[in-house]
Design a protein around this motif. Structure first.
Motif, mmCIF file in Angstrom:
data_model
loop_
_atom_site.group_PDB
_atom_site.id
_atom_site.type_symbol
_atom_site.label_atom_id
_atom_site.label_comp_id
_atom_site.label_asym_id
_atom_site.label_seq_id
_atom_site.Cartn_x
_atom_site.Cartn_y
_atom_site.Cartn_z
ATOM 1 N N LEU A 136 0.821 -1.225 0.000
ATOM 2 C CA LEU A 136 0.000 0.000 0.000
ATOM 3 C C LEU A 136 0.853 1.274 0.000
ATOM 4 O O LEU A 136 0.315 2.362 -0.217
ATOM 5 C CB LEU A 136 -0.929 0.019 1.214
ATOM 6 N N GLN A 137 2.136 1.136 0.241
ATOM 7 C CA GLN A 137 3.007 2.312 0.360
ATOM 8 C C GLN A 137 2.951 3.225 -0.882
ATOM 9 O O GLN A 137 2.865 4.446 -0.710
ATOM 10 C CB GLN A 137 4.449 1.872 0.660
ATOM 11 N N PRO A 138 2.968 2.727 -2.097
ATOM 12 C CA PRO A 138 2.884 3.642 -3.253
ATOM 13 C C PRO A 138 1.578 4.448 -3.241
ATOM 14 O O PRO A 138 1.583 5.639 -3.559
ATOM 15 C CB PRO A 138 2.931 2.723 -4.475
ATOM 16 N N TYR A 139 0.480 3.808 -2.882
ATOM 17 C CA TYR A 139 -0.801 4.524 -2.814
ATOM 18 C C TYR A 139 -0.791 5.578 -1.710
ATOM 19 O O TYR A 139 -1.312 6.685 -1.882
ATOM 20 C CB TYR A 139 -1.961 3.547 -2.606
ATOM 21 N N LEU A 140 -0.166 5.235 -0.586
ATOM 22 C CA LEU A 140 -0.058 6.213 0.502
ATOM 23 C C LEU A 140 0.805 7.404 0.079
ATOM 24 O O LEU A 140 0.509 8.555 0.432
ATOM 25 C CB LEU A 140 0.516 5.540 1.764
ATOM 26 N N ASP A 141 1.865 7.103 -0.676
ATOM 27 C CA ASP A 141 2.712 8.189 -1.192
ATOM 28 C C ASP A 141 1.908 9.082 -2.149
ATOM 29 O O ASP A 141 2.029 10.320 -2.091
ATOM 30 C CB ASP A 141 3.942 7.617 -1.907
ATOM 31 N N GLN A 142 1.083 8.487 -2.987
ATOM 32 C CA GLN A 142 0.237 9.277 -3.892
ATOM 33 C C GLN A 142 -0.746 10.143 -3.113
ATOM 34 O O GLN A 142 -0.964 11.316 -3.453
ATOM 35 C CB GLN A 142 -0.543 8.357 -4.846
ATOM 36 N N ILE A 143 -1.328 9.571 -2.041
ATOM 37 C CA ILE A 143 -2.253 10.350 -1.206
ATOM 38 C C ILE A 143 -1.517 11.534 -0.598
ATOM 39 O O ILE A 143 -2.044 12.653 -0.554
ATOM 40 C CB ILE A 143 -2.891 9.453 -0.124
ATOM 41 N N ASN A 144 -0.281 11.317 -0.137
ATOM 42 C CA ASN A 144 0.498 12.419 0.438
ATOM 43 C C ASN A 144 0.784 13.497 -0.619
ATOM 44 O O ASN A 144 0.709 14.704 -0.329
ATOM 45 C CB ASN A 144 1.815 11.894 1.025
ATOM 46 N N GLN A 145 1.109 13.069 -1.841
ATOM 47 C CA GLN A 145 1.355 14.041 -2.918
ATOM 48 C C GLN A 145 0.083 14.831 -3.239
ATOM 49 O O GLN A 145 0.127 16.064 -3.415
ATOM 50 C CB GLN A 145 1.851 13.334 -4.183
ATOM 51 N N ILE A 146 -1.048 14.126 -3.323
ATOM 52 C CA ILE A 146 -2.317 14.810 -3.601
ATOM 53 C C ILE A 146 -2.631 15.798 -2.483
ATOM 54 O O ILE A 146 -3.065 16.931 -2.749
ATOM 55 C CB ILE A 146 -3.465 13.782 -3.781
ATOM 56 N N GLU A 147 -2.377 15.408 -1.265
ATOM 57 C CA GLU A 147 -2.637 16.302 -0.125
ATOM 58 C C GLU A 147 -1.761 17.551 -0.231
ATOM 59 O O GLU A 147 -2.220 18.677 0.012
ATOM 60 C CB GLU A 147 -2.383 15.568 1.201
ATOM 61 N N GLU A 148 -0.490 17.361 -0.591
ATOM 62 C CA GLU A 148 0.399 18.510 -0.756
ATOM 63 C C GLU A 148 -0.098 19.415 -1.896
ATOM 64 O O GLU A 148 -0.088 20.655 -1.771
ATOM 65 C CB GLU A 148 1.829 18.041 -1.051
ATOM 66 N N GLN A 149 -0.545 18.784 -2.979
ATOM 67 C CA GLN A 149 -1.054 19.581 -4.107
ATOM 68 C C GLN A 149 -2.334 20.328 -3.722
ATOM 69 O O GLN A 149 -2.520 21.496 -4.099
ATOM 70 C CB GLN A 149 -1.320 18.679 -5.323
ATOM 71 N N VAL A 150 -3.214 19.675 -2.977
ATOM 72 C CA VAL A 150 -4.449 20.332 -2.531
ATOM 73 C C VAL A 150 -4.099 21.499 -1.633
ATOM 74 O O VAL A 150 -4.697 22.594 -1.743
ATOM 75 C CB VAL A 150 -5.380 19.319 -1.818
ATOM 76 N N THR A 151 -3.124 21.323 -0.772
ATOM 77 C CA THR A 151 -2.700 22.413 0.115
ATOM 78 C C THR A 151 -2.142 23.570 -0.732
ATOM 79 O O THR A 151 -2.457 24.749 -0.470
ATOM 80 C CB THR A 151 -1.639 21.917 1.112
ATOM 81 N N ALA A 152 -1.332 23.246 -1.727
ATOM 82 C CA ALA A 152 -0.783 24.292 -2.610
ATOM 83 C C ALA A 152 -1.904 24.982 -3.373
ATOM 84 O O ALA A 152 -1.911 26.231 -3.515
ATOM 85 C CB ALA A 152 0.235 23.697 -3.568
ATOM 86 N N LEU A 153 -2.898 24.235 -3.873
ATOM 87 C CA LEU A 153 -4.042 24.822 -4.580
ATOM 88 C C LEU A 153 -4.864 25.703 -3.645
ATOM 89 O O LEU A 153 -5.334 26.777 -4.041
ATOM 90 C CB LEU A 153 -4.942 23.729 -5.166
ATOM 91 N N GLU A 154 -5.022 25.278 -2.448
ATOM 92 C CA GLU A 154 -5.782 26.047 -1.465
ATOM 93 C C GLU A 154 -5.084 27.385 -1.203
ATOM 94 O O GLU A 154 -5.732 28.432 -1.150
ATOM 95 C CB GLU A 154 -5.918 25.230 -0.170
ATOM 96 N N GLN A 155 -3.780 27.342 -1.051
ATOM 97 C CA GLN A 155 -3.033 28.581 -0.839
ATOM 98 C C GLN A 155 -3.137 29.486 -2.076
ATOM 99 O O GLN A 155 -3.306 30.714 -1.948
ATOM 100 C CB GLN A 155 -1.563 28.277 -0.512
ATOM 101 N N ALA A 156 -3.078 28.868 -3.244
ATOM 102 C CA ALA A 156 -3.210 29.667 -4.478
ATOM 103 C C ALA A 156 -4.601 30.273 -4.563
ATOM 104 O O ALA A 156 -4.776 31.436 -4.974
ATOM 105 C CB ALA A 156 -2.923 28.799 -5.692
ATOM 106 N N ALA A 157 -5.620 29.505 -4.131
ATOM 107 C CA ALA A 157 -6.998 30.015 -4.149
ATOM 108 C C ALA A 157 -7.138 31.178 -3.185
ATOM 109 O O ALA A 157 -7.801 32.193 -3.497
ATOM 110 C CB ALA A 157 -7.974 28.906 -3.809
ATOM 111 N N TYR A 158 -6.536 31.089 -2.034
ATOM 112 C CA TYR A 158 -6.586 32.206 -1.077
ATOM 113 C C TYR A 158 -5.899 33.446 -1.653
ATOM 114 O O TYR A 158 -6.394 34.564 -1.516
ATOM 115 C CB TYR A 158 -5.924 31.815 0.272
ATOM 116 N N LYS A 159 -4.722 33.209 -2.279
ATOM 117 C CA LYS A 159 -4.021 34.343 -2.892
ATOM 118 C C LYS A 159 -4.869 34.975 -4.003
ATOM 119 O O LYS A 159 -4.962 36.200 -4.115
ATOM 120 C CB LYS A 159 -2.669 33.894 -3.463
ATOM 121 N N LEU A 160 -5.473 34.114 -4.818
ATOM 122 C CA LEU A 160 -6.314 34.611 -5.909
ATOM 123 C C LEU A 160 -7.522 35.366 -5.359
ATOM 124 O O LEU A 160 -7.902 36.432 -5.897
ATOM 125 C CB LEU A 160 -6.767 33.445 -6.793
#
Length: 177
Positions: A136-160
């Motif tokens: 399951l480790q690769p899937y967990l790594d993907q979830i962590n990447q998606i979470e980081e991307q969502v956090t980055a998108l959220e920050q971009a949305a706040y800036k926008l």
């Protein structure tokens, strides 16, 4: 060890026999015929007269010995039988103690074998869980990447959002002019 049961009864009956009965005293007296054997030892010695000429008719004293009772052999045999019963009881008790210890050791061994089986099963299950986690480790790594991307998108949305509010405020300011 204390005697119990038949052994105690045997020891008690032995201890009641008077010591004079248990003592065998076979002394050869001067003048006794050595060929007389046991029968000669049972007779009480006759008082002796002094050979001294000065003491006419005076008897000398000799140590009086108790003759051996005729059933001394039976008493000895009885004593040995009772000692055998006592010792047999002691040995039986010791054997029973060892049998109890043997049974306790067998039960303890069985419990340890059960515990060994349980620990082997736990170890096997832990290995299975580790393998599943690794798969399951690769899937967990993907979830962590998606979470980081969502956090980055959220920050971009706040800036926008902040930038759009600033633009709206400028636009209203320009309209009012």
């Amino acid at each position: 060890m204390a005697a119990t049961g038949q052994g105690a009864a045997a020891m008690e009956s032995i201890s009641r026999v008077p010591p004079s009965v248990l003592q065998l005293r076979m002394e050869a007296h001067p003048g006794d015929d050595p060929g007389q054997g046991e029968a000669g030892g049972n007779a009480a010695p006759a008082p002796r007269r002094s050979t001294n000429n000065n003491d006419s008719g005076v008897e000398t004293a000799e140590e009086a010995t108790e003759p051996a009772e005729p059933d001394i052999h039976e008493l000895c045999k009885d004593m040995f039988e009772k000692m055998a019963v006592f010792l047999q009881g002691e040995l039986t008790a010791t054997c029973e103690d060892y049998k109890l210890l043997e049974n306790m050791n067998k039960l303890t061994s069985l419990k340890y074998m059960e515990m060994k089986d349980i620990s082997i099963n736990i170890s096997r299950n832990l290995q299975d869980l580790n393998q599943k986690y690794a798969s399951l480790q690769p899937y967990l790594d993907q979830i962590n990447q998606i979470e980081e991307q969502v956090t980055a998108l959220e920050q971009a949305a706040y800036k926008l959002d902040t930038y759009s509010k600033k633009l709206e405020a400028k636009f209203k300011k320009l309209e009012k002019r």
